[in-house]
Design a protein around this motif. Structure first.
Motif, PDB file in Angstrom:
ATOM      1  N   THR A  55       6.588  -7.240  -5.219  1.00 25.62           N
ATOM      2  CA  THR A  55       5.177  -7.038  -5.359  1.00 25.62           C
ATOM      3  C   THR A  55       4.373  -6.814  -6.180  1.00 25.62           C
ATOM      4  O   THR A  55       2.817  -6.461  -5.864  1.00 25.62           O
ATOM      5  CB  THR A  55       4.214  -6.618  -4.153  1.00 25.62           C
ATOM      6  N   ASN A 100       1.959  -4.829   3.118  1.00 26.75           N
ATOM      7  CA  ASN A 100       1.214  -5.409   3.273  1.00 26.75           C
ATOM      8  C   ASN A 100       0.182  -4.745   4.051  1.00 26.75           C
ATOM      9  O   ASN A 100      -1.147  -4.983   3.713  1.00 26.75           O
ATOM     10  CB  ASN A 100       1.197  -6.487   4.918  1.00 26.75           C
ATOM     11  N   LYS A 104      -0.900  -1.585   1.681  1.00 28.17           N
ATOM     12  CA  LYS A 104      -2.103  -2.663   0.353  1.00 28.17           C
ATOM     13  C   LYS A 104      -3.621  -1.944   1.362  1.00 28.17           C
ATOM     14  O   LYS A 104      -4.795  -2.112   1.050  1.00 28.17           O
ATOM     15  CB  LYS A 104      -1.631  -3.799   0.731  1.00 28.17           C
TER      16      LYS A 104
END
Length: 639
Positions: A55, A100, A104
């Motif tokens: 990622t 995620n 993030k």
């Protein structure tokens, strides 16, 4: 790795490492201790590393796999730093969501949070979880800050500063005096003042002296030493080097049981790094002081946790103890002066040197200013296990009450059952009853209660625990682990176990209690080593605090707690039974009969009391009744 040739070189390197450690950087901290590894931590680590790379987060987020965090009950554990968000029981399939949502977007994933068993509330941050917030983690708390495979991590949080200070500014006598004033007592169980031992070893005659770390830890349920070695091996090495300098030793050994492969691997790696850095080996930090260390893997005999038996094993002999009038500090390993302490004791030493006597003596009980035996200072790590909600390793200040440990940190008893007792000190310790829950935990008070500190095992029991059965369990362990060298231990413990088994099996008779007490006193007074001398503790404390249970087993032929199979029976309440047949199929003895709309029955002569029927029944119609079934009792009387 660059070799350091002086204390100034070390300080320069340390300053560089400290500056490079950004407290605000994004780090995923994953517990890689043995407990979390057992529940899948390694696969979680692999998944995190792969996804960070795939990622593109690897440039801004790092993964730190650490030693044990202590909360083994909820592993694998993940902490998102710098926020300190704690996720429990993390699986590989959770990682994408964690990256995620939390990493993030700074969103908390509710389903992975810790749920307080008392309030039912979810807790977001690690420092708010009662299991952690009510501890004093001066030693174990460092585990989460470092990767144990990197010496740089340890040095960046202050590691080896105490060694540098000792070698550059302190005379050996000053170090010993500091340890004496701190009141540090051996964490291996005996509680002997470490400074007094060090002083005796320094004064002992002999050109060659040894420093030894006891990492045998054979108590069932105890694993604090293993977790310290896995999580922070350099703290133990540093403590041993300082002691060697103070005592005048140039050779050290660590005796680790072979069942600790991860601890052996990480400790060996730490030794190699310390040697390559000039912190161990010849001319340490240019001081002229030499100290080498060796690893010895023990075969797993319980008795080898005793100092003289451990040294015999190190010499390649049978692990048997010597009489205590021979002092190991004068005639220890290879008959030379030897200073032995356990893992936790050594890990305390750098803290005392760095932070001072006043800091250390403010933690704990008693007054050690005039007498190193005058109190219990510092913290103690316990392995809290058994019928408690939050199991794991807990580090608490000496003097904390049992109630605070069991209910405050441990979250109380599972299934909302009643607390009955806690066994402290491992198999040679004692069972402390509910009426003593407010007992402060330190060396002297535990001993006065008939138990002891031991290596830090703490087994919680609930209302369904049979204390006679508990005593039998521990005596069975001790009889199997007795080295057999002295008659009182070899024969005495075996006979005591035989009597306890007879009582649990329904063959108890008048006079058994008195015979147990007589045997216990003999074993206690005449065994060769402390492992034998303390072995009657489980019997003596259960007799002292739960004598009525012994009498019920012997006189009434009943096990009040419903544990001893020969002294209970199972019954089905016909009114509650729904005749569903669920209990019939799993019964391995085909002891249950019945049909639709016909309440089921148990054939008492076929029933093996395995309990599977009770576990299967959804209507709570099956119960355990203390005492034999009348039909069985009648058969026995007529036999």
């Amino acid at each position: 790795m660059k070799r350091l040739n002086s204390v100034p070189e070390f300080k320069t390197w340390q300053d560089t490492l400290v500056k490079a450690r950004n407290p605000n950087s994004k780090v995923i901290v994953l517990c890689g201790g043995t407990g979390c590894n057992a529940t899948g931590s390694r696969l979680v680590a692999t998944t995190i590393a792969e996804q960070l790379k795939s990622t593109g987060l690897a440039n801004t987020v790092s993964l730190r796999v650490t030693g044990c965090h202590g909360f083994c009950e909820k592993g694998p554990l993940v902490v998102i730093q710098p926020e300190g968000i704690l996720y429990t029981s993390v699986k590989p399939e959770d990682i994408t969501e964690i990256l995620n949502e939390t990493v993030k977007n700074k969103k908390v994933i509710e389903r992975l949070l810790y749920v307080d068993p008392t309030t039912g509330n979810k807790v977001t941050y690690e420092h708010d979880v009662p299991f952690y917030s009510k501890q004093t983690r001066i030693i174990f708390g460092e585990n989460t800050k470092i990767d144990p495979t990197k010496i740089e991590d340890y040095i960046s949080i202050g590691g080896y500063s105490a060694l540098a200070k000792s070698l550059s500014t302190m005379k050996p006598d000053a170090i010993i005096d500091m340890i004496k004033k701190s009141g540090l007592r051996g964490r291996g169980g005996g509680g002997f003042p470490a400074g007094v031992k060090w002083e005796s070893c320094r004064k002992a005659q002999g050109d060659l002296k040894y420093v030894i770390c006891n990492a045998d830890e054979g108590d069932p349920g105890a694993y604090a030493n293993r977790s310290l070695l896995e999580g922070n091996p350099h703290s133990v090495i540093e403590g041993m080097i300082i002691a060697a300098y103070a005592i005048g030793s140039n050779v050290g050994y660590i005796y680790i049981r072979d069942e600790y492969p991860l601890a052996v691997e990480l400790f060996a790696n730490a030794l190699k790094q310390a040697e390559e850095s000039g912190l161990l080996g010849k001319n340490i930090l240019g001081s002229g002081f030499n100290f080498v260390m060796n690893i010895n893997r023990g075969g797993g005999a319980f008795v080898c946790g005793e100092s003289s038996a451990l040294m015999a094993s190190l010499e390649g002999k049978i692990g048997e103890p010597r009489a205590k009038y021979i002092h190991m500090v004068e005639h220890g390993l290879y008959n030379r002066p030897s200073c032995l302490n356990n893992v936790e004791t050594w890990a305390n030493v750098p803290l005392i040197i760095n932070k001072g006597v006043d800091w250390f003596t403010k933690i704990g009980t008693g007054d050690v200013t005039a007498n190193p035996w005058g109190g219990s200072k510092g913290t103690k790590i316990f392995s809290l296990v058994g019928k408690v909600n939050n199991t794991g390793l807990v580090e608490v200040p000496m003097g904390i009450s049992l109630r605070e440990i069991v209910f405050g940190i441990g979250g109380g008893i599972r299934g909302n059952k009643k607390f009955k007792a806690v066994q402290t000190g491992g198999p040679s310790g004692g069972c402390i009853p509910d009426k003593m829950l407010d007992l402060p935990v330190d060396y002297d008070r535990l001993t006065a209660a008939g138990s002891m500190m031991g290596s830090g095992g703490m087994i919680v029991m609930d209302e369904n625990s049979c204390m006679v059965d508990v005593a039998q369990y521990f005596l069975n362990f001790l009889s199997e682990e007795s080295c057999g060298k002295c008659v009182p231990c070899r024969e005495g413990i075996t006979r005591m176990h035989e009597i306890l088994k007879d009582i649990c099996d329904g063959r108890g008779k008048d006079g058994d209690i008195e015979l147990l007490e007589e045997l216990a006193a003999t074993v206690k007074d005449s065994s060769l080593c402390q492992l034998g001398a303390t072995s009657p503790n489980p019997v003596l404390t259960t007799l002292k605090y739960f004598r009525d249970e012994y009498e019920a087993h012997i006189k009434d032929k009943k096990c009040p707690s419903g544990v001893c199979k020969e002294l209970i029976h199972y019954t089905i309440d016909e009114k509650a039974c729904k005749a569903c047949g669920a209990c019939i199929k799993p019964c391995p003895a085909e002891a249950i009969t019945g049909a639709k709309k016909v309440p089921h029955k148990i054939d008492q002569f076929k029933c093996i009391k395995c309990g599977v029927c009770m576990d299967t029944c959804k209507f709570d119609s099956i119960s355990i009744i203390p005492g034999r079934h009348p039909s069985v009792e009648k058969e026995l009387v007529n036999a």
